[in-house]
Design a protein around this motif. Structure first.
Motif, mmCIF file in Angstrom:
data_model
loop_
_atom_site.group_PDB
_atom_site.id
_atom_site.type_symbol
_atom_site.label_atom_id
_atom_site.label_comp_id
_atom_site.label_asym_id
_atom_site.label_seq_id
_atom_site.Cartn_x
_atom_site.Cartn_y
_atom_site.Cartn_z
ATOM 1 N N GLU A 81 0.821 -1.203 0.000
ATOM 2 C CA GLU A 81 0.000 0.000 0.000
ATOM 3 C C GLU A 81 0.859 1.258 0.000
ATOM 4 O O GLU A 81 0.391 2.344 0.369
ATOM 5 C CB GLU A 81 -0.924 -0.001 1.218
ATOM 6 N N ASP A 82 2.124 1.129 -0.390
ATOM 7 C CA ASP A 82 3.054 2.269 -0.454
ATOM 8 C C ASP A 82 3.273 2.907 0.915
ATOM 9 O O ASP A 82 3.400 4.132 1.043
ATOM 10 C CB ASP A 82 2.564 3.336 -1.441
ATOM 11 N N VAL A 83 3.303 2.069 1.941
ATOM 12 C CA VAL A 83 3.513 2.546 3.299
ATOM 13 C C VAL A 83 4.741 1.863 3.888
ATOM 14 O O VAL A 83 4.922 0.655 3.753
ATOM 15 C CB VAL A 83 2.284 2.261 4.193
ATOM 16 N N THR A 84 5.573 2.662 4.536
ATOM 17 C CA THR A 84 6.713 2.136 5.291
ATOM 18 C C THR A 84 6.420 2.298 6.775
ATOM 19 O O THR A 84 5.996 3.371 7.213
ATOM 20 C CB THR A 84 8.006 2.889 4.939
ATOM 21 N N ILE A 85 6.636 1.242 7.543
ATOM 22 C CA ILE A 85 6.426 1.308 8.986
ATOM 23 C C ILE A 85 7.786 1.381 9.667
ATOM 24 O O ILE A 85 8.689 0.592 9.361
ATOM 25 C CB ILE A 85 5.661 0.073 9.505
ATOM 26 N N ARG A 86 7.911 2.339 10.592
ATOM 27 C CA ARG A 86 9.212 2.501 11.259
ATOM 28 C C ARG A 86 8.998 2.628 12.761
ATOM 29 O O ARG A 86 8.116 3.367 13.218
ATOM 30 C CB ARG A 86 9.929 3.749 10.725
ATOM 31 N N GLN A 121 -0.961 8.733 -0.638
ATOM 32 C CA GLN A 121 0.262 8.665 -1.421
ATOM 33 C C GLN A 121 1.315 7.960 -0.580
ATOM 34 O O GLN A 121 1.110 7.734 0.615
ATOM 35 C CB GLN A 121 0.733 10.061 -1.815
ATOM 36 N N PRO A 122 2.416 7.548 -1.189
ATOM 37 C CA PRO A 122 3.450 6.851 -0.409
ATOM 38 C C PRO A 122 3.819 7.636 0.846
ATOM 39 O O PRO A 122 4.021 8.849 0.794
ATOM 40 C CB PRO A 122 4.627 6.766 -1.381
ATOM 41 N N THR A 123 3.872 6.957 1.949
ATOM 42 C CA THR A 123 4.123 7.644 3.211
ATOM 43 C C THR A 123 4.775 6.704 4.210
ATOM 44 O O THR A 123 4.988 5.525 3.920
ATOM 45 C CB THR A 123 2.804 8.193 3.803
#
Length: 410
Positions: free
Chosen positions: A253-258, A292-294
């Protein structure tokens, strides 16, 4: 004929300064007159003072834009304002165009006949008053219908929370916390046409079906994942595993988890299955809100009696529509299908069952996202039946009244 000044005034539009002065002088003793020397100036005036204008009288032939073009725009933006077109020429085609495209109340020829214009303006103001009164009555009717729908939904949720009281701790308190943060409490303005389009009979039938489904969904989200015991969780390591296990799905889903600034040596005793379910719901809600990518950041900080977990999206603050989309359980509008997206209510139930609380953070710097507070040790005693406070319903009614008043004034 009364010469009393009428509160709402007439806007006269003409590109000739002398014509503007003549109109104001001729009719200023009977009506409050405002003038504009072009279509753009008239529209600018209406966008600032449209609620004070009952009638627009406009010349047809003006540079750049015509009177019909002005009336067409007014018809779109200010449909209750009566529109009168003036022209020095007798053109049947223009008269037809003024009615079909501009929704003209009257089509009059220059030079003006004073008595005819006075009579036309008075009738136009009466027509405007009838439209305003019709809309007021419609808003009142819709407001009552909407209150019935919302309160029926809330009563259903209260019944569901009570039914869950023997399985989920603090279910009633969770529902109250959910409602306190919902747009019903925040009085978010809504579109009247969305409410007017609702089919009341279909909604009544569907609401009964959805209440059954709601209980099933809440049981699925809050009881089924339970491990049945509290486990000692070393929070930094546990959160690291949680984030790692969901990176691949989030990337789709164009998501990065940090994971940011995990607390050192922080440990809590909680039901691992329910805590996992709770974080997954919150993570899913944040993923749905981004367009959007986030990046979504998960952080934790120790508290005197537990821990605070923060899930924050690196995107713009949530607008009122996005906040409202989180509360489909309480806001039965067509834009948010009834019975869907109920999982945030489940998240509130889970947070309170684990002895904690959940807060929606719509804006920076702490948000947009969620703040979850959990005790060092989750409760283990069997849940007690919820004690329903009747005054809570009074609070919801008061919130609805304030919300509806804002809609009426808007």
């Amino acid at each position: 004929m009364s010469t009393e000044t009428i509160a709402k005034h007439i806007l006269y539009v003409d590109d000739e300064p002398q014509a503007l002065k003549y109109f104001a002088r001729l009719f200023g003793d009977r009506f409050e007159i405002a003038t504009a020397e072009s279509v753009d100036a008239a529209l600018e005036y209406l966008r600032e003072h449209g609620d004070r204008v009952s009638v627009v009288v406009t010349d047809q032939r003006m540079p750049e834009k015509s009177g019909v073009q002005l009336m067409e725009q007014i018809r779109y933006e200010f449909p209750n304002i009566a529109r009168i077109l003036l022209t020095a020429y007798s053109e049947l085609e223009l008269a037809i165009q003024s009615v079909n495209e501009g929704g003209a109340f009257r089509y009059l020829k220059k030079p003006l006949d004073e008595n005819e214009m006075i009579g036309t303006l008075l009738r136009a103001q009466e027509y405007h008053g009838v439209l305003d009164e019709r809309d007021r009555l419609l808003r009142e009717k819709i407001s009552v219908l909407h209150r019935l729908i919302v309160m029926d939904r809330i009563r259903g949720l209260a019944t569901a929370a009570t039914a869950l009281g023997c399985r989920v701790r603090n279910s009633w308190q969770a529902l109250v916390a959910y409602m306190q943060q919902s747009p019903v409490k925040q009085r978010i303005a809504m579109q009247m046409d969305e409410i007017a389009a609702l089919n009341m009979t279909a909604i009544a039938r569907r609401e009964a079906e959805m209440m059954v489904r709601t209980v099933e969904l809440l049981l699925r989200d809050t009881v089924a994942p339970a491990s049945g015991r509290n486990s000692d969780l070393a929070l930094p390591a546990w959160l690291g595993q949680f984030v790692q296990g969901r990176q691949a799905a989030a990337a789709d889903e164009d998501v990065t988890i940090r994971l940011v600034d995990p607390p050192s040596e922080t440990q809590i005793a909680s039901d691992e299955g329910l805590l996992t379910q709770l974080l997954e719901i919150l993570l899913r809600r944040l993923c749905d809100l981004q367009e959007q990518p986030t990046e979504i950041q998960i952080g934790a900080q120790p508290l005197a009696d537990g821990v605070q977990l923060d899930l924050k999206g690196c995107f713009a603050d949530l607008d009122s529509g996005q906040v409202a989309s989180l509360f489909a359980a309480a806001i039965p509008l067509q834009k948010w299908p009834i019975g869907l997206d109920m999982d945030l209510l489940s998240a509130f139930m889970l947070a309170h069952h684990l002895g904690g609380s959940l807060q929606i953070i719509p804006a920076a710097p702490q948000g947009p996202g969620f703040s979850l507070k959990l005790p060092a040790t989750a409760p283990t005693a069997d849940p007690e039946p919820a004690a329903i406070d009747p005054q809570w319903f009074d609070t919801v009614y008061e919130s609805l009244e304030q919300w509806e008043q804002e809609i009426m004034e808007g």
